[in-house]
Enzyme design. Structure first.
Site, PDB file in Angstrom:
ATOM      1  N   ASP A  13     -37.136 -23.349   6.430  1.00 18.12           N
ATOM      2  CA  ASP A  13     -36.514 -23.647   7.717  1.00 18.12           C
ATOM      3  C   ASP A  13     -36.972 -25.029   8.170  1.00 18.12           C
ATOM      4  O   ASP A  13     -38.171 -25.351   8.111  1.00 18.12           O
ATOM      5  CB  ASP A  13     -36.915 -22.596   8.758  1.00 18.12           C
ATOM      6  CG  ASP A  13     -36.136 -22.742  10.042  1.00 18.12           C
ATOM      7  OD1 ASP A  13     -35.042 -22.166  10.139  1.00 18.12           O
ATOM      8  OD2 ASP A  13     -36.615 -23.455  10.947  1.00 18.12           O
TER       9      ASP A  13
ATOM     10  N   ASP B 243     -29.882 -24.508   9.548  1.00 14.66           N
ATOM     11  CA  ASP B 243     -30.960 -25.319   8.981  1.00 14.66           C
ATOM     12  C   ASP B 243     -31.903 -24.455   8.154  1.00 14.66           C
ATOM     13  O   ASP B 243     -33.083 -24.762   8.017  1.00 14.66           O
ATOM     14  CB  ASP B 243     -31.734 -26.048  10.096  1.00 14.66           C
ATOM     15  CG  ASP B 243     -32.329 -25.099  11.125  1.00 14.66           C
ATOM     16  OD1 ASP B 243     -32.033 -23.883  11.042  1.00 14.66           O
ATOM     17  OD2 ASP B 243     -33.085 -25.551  12.000  1.00 14.66           O
TER      18      ASP B 243
END
Length: 441
Positions: free
Chosen positions: A323, A367
């Protein structure tokens, strides 16, 4: 049989036999429109053939699967044709009036006699090249995978020609050359110069073939094939939408007496093959795009879970979830174009770090990324995480962002979805620790 029943008065018979996966109408009387080439799942005729059970419909309006061939039909009787214990078709009778018991029994008697006669007959003369080509067309049209289409074309080429070896050359493809049969090694060994010469010979032609000469001198273009003992050859261009995309070569060690009757079906096959190969390639490309993230080129969320499912219980595996930290800040300060560039960079760096397996990396959210490694590639999770942090994190730090990673290794034969859950837990623990450190600072 059809004539006899038609003369019986008021009856409109049609006789169907099963071929090329469909029920073909070989004889009919009294029908203005023939329903030909039905799949076995269609209509009362298909139901009769499929089940091997006679069907008498007293009122066709009550039959959901009735197919209207002529207006005004009231009743229908369909009896399976059995030859040597096998259901090979159906005799169907439609009538503008109800069918009496006597008529029904006569239809059954005719059907039994027809089945007995079919056992005595020699195989159909229509079982020739064009009939086999029709079967080939039906089978090729059902294939959507490029590799299977190539194999089907080679099989069809040998079936249609009676020869035992074939080669398919595609000019612009990941699999440019495929051969089958006893002469496959020689076909694979044909030099690029020989292929180019053969293409030049075929430039204005639809085919080029030997004419039964026994020395092999008429085996066009290839000394390699002549040395391997080839004595017959047919070469044909493969065309798709007017563009020549390859060539088909069929060969044999015996000198076949080839002529238009033998070669024309192969020419039709070559045209069909070009269309089917192009369609298969298009379908594969669409499937590939459907499984890829368009921005990064990595696998998407769907293909990630397919990978987890495919891995099954095949041994060691490591799952990592990544992440980007502060990605919102990147978008807010540099704009979404910069954000897209960062995501593409992360995807490229992941692929570079996982050069051993291009299908191991996925973008599973805005993301968020994931990696699945199996077998020898499934090193200790901490080692893999450190490698990816070094490969990916450097570019992110230059943009004012960072990378958090959660990694877990499969325990025994546990489902990988459980391994993923542990990796997720470690990811969020890592992000929470970073947040706590940031607040303290």
């Amino acid at each position: 049989v059809a004539d006899h029943l038609y003369r019986r008065g008021g009856l409109m018979p049609s006789i169907y036999l099963h071929s090329t996966g469909r029920l073909r109408c070989y004889a009919q009387r009294g029908l203005w429109q023939v329903l030909d080439g039905m799949v076995p799942s269609a209509g009362i005729t298909g139901r009769t053939f499929r089940t091997g059970v006679e069907h008498h419909v007293e009122d066709v309006r009550q039959a959901d699967d009735y197919l209207e061939a002529i207006p005004g039909v009231v009743a229908e009787l369909c009896v399976p044709i059995v030859a040597d214990g096998v259901v090979v078709g159906a005799l169907n009778v439609e009538s503008l009036v109800p069918l009496s018991d006597d008529v029904q029994e006569e239809v059954r008697l005719c059907t039994r006699r027809l089945g007995d006669r079919l056992v005595d007959l020699q195989p159909e003369p229509s079982r020739g090249p064009l009939r086999r080509l029709a079967e080939t067309a039906a089978s090729l049209a059902a294939v959507e995978d490029a590799d299977r289409t190539i194999e089907a074309v080679l099989q069809a080429a040998t079936d249609l020609s009676g020869m035992d070896s074939a080669l398919l050359v595609l000019h612009d493809a990941e699999r440019p050359r495929t051969a089958t049969g006893p002469l496959a090694a020689a076909l694979e060994a044909i030099t690029p110069a020989e292929i180019d010469h053969l293409r030049a010979v075929l430039g204005p032609l639809t085919s080029c073939y030997s004419a039964g000469e026994a020395t092999g001198r008429t085996v066009t273009a290839s000394q390699t094939l002549r040395d391997a003992g080839a004595r017959s050859l047919v070469a044909l261009p493969i065309t798709a939408r007017g563009r020549r995309i390859g060539l088909l070569v069929v060969t044999h060690r015996d000198p076949f007496p080839l002529g238009p009757e033998q070669v024309e079906p192969l020419e039709l096959l070559a045209v069909l093959a070009g269309s089917c190969l192009e369609t298969a390639a298009t379908v594969e490309e669409l499937r590939r795009r459907a499984r890829r993230d368009p921005l990064t080129g990595l696998g998407n969320h769907s293909s990630f879970h397919e990978r987890l499912h495919r891995a099954g219980e095949r041994g060691p595996a490591t799952v990592l979830v990544l992440d980007i930290d502060d990605f919102k800040l990147v978008n807010d300060t540099g704009g979404h174009l910069l954000g897209d560039e960062v995501l593409r960079t992360v995807g490229a760096d992941l692929l570079a770090a996982l050069a051993a397996d291009d299908d191991a990396a996925f973008r599973i959210g805005g993301d968020e990324f994931a990696v699945v490694l199996e077998g020898e590639d499934a090193a200790a999770p901490d080692v893999v995480a450190a490698t990816l942090q070094d490969a990916v994190g450097r570019a992110l730090r230059a943009r004012g962002a960072g990378l958090s990673i959660g990694a877990a290794r499969r325990r025994g034969t546990e489902p990988l979805i459980e391994t993923l859950q542990r990796a997720d837990t470690r990811l969020y623990r890592s992000k929470a620790d970073k947040a706590a450190r940031a607040v303290t600072a």
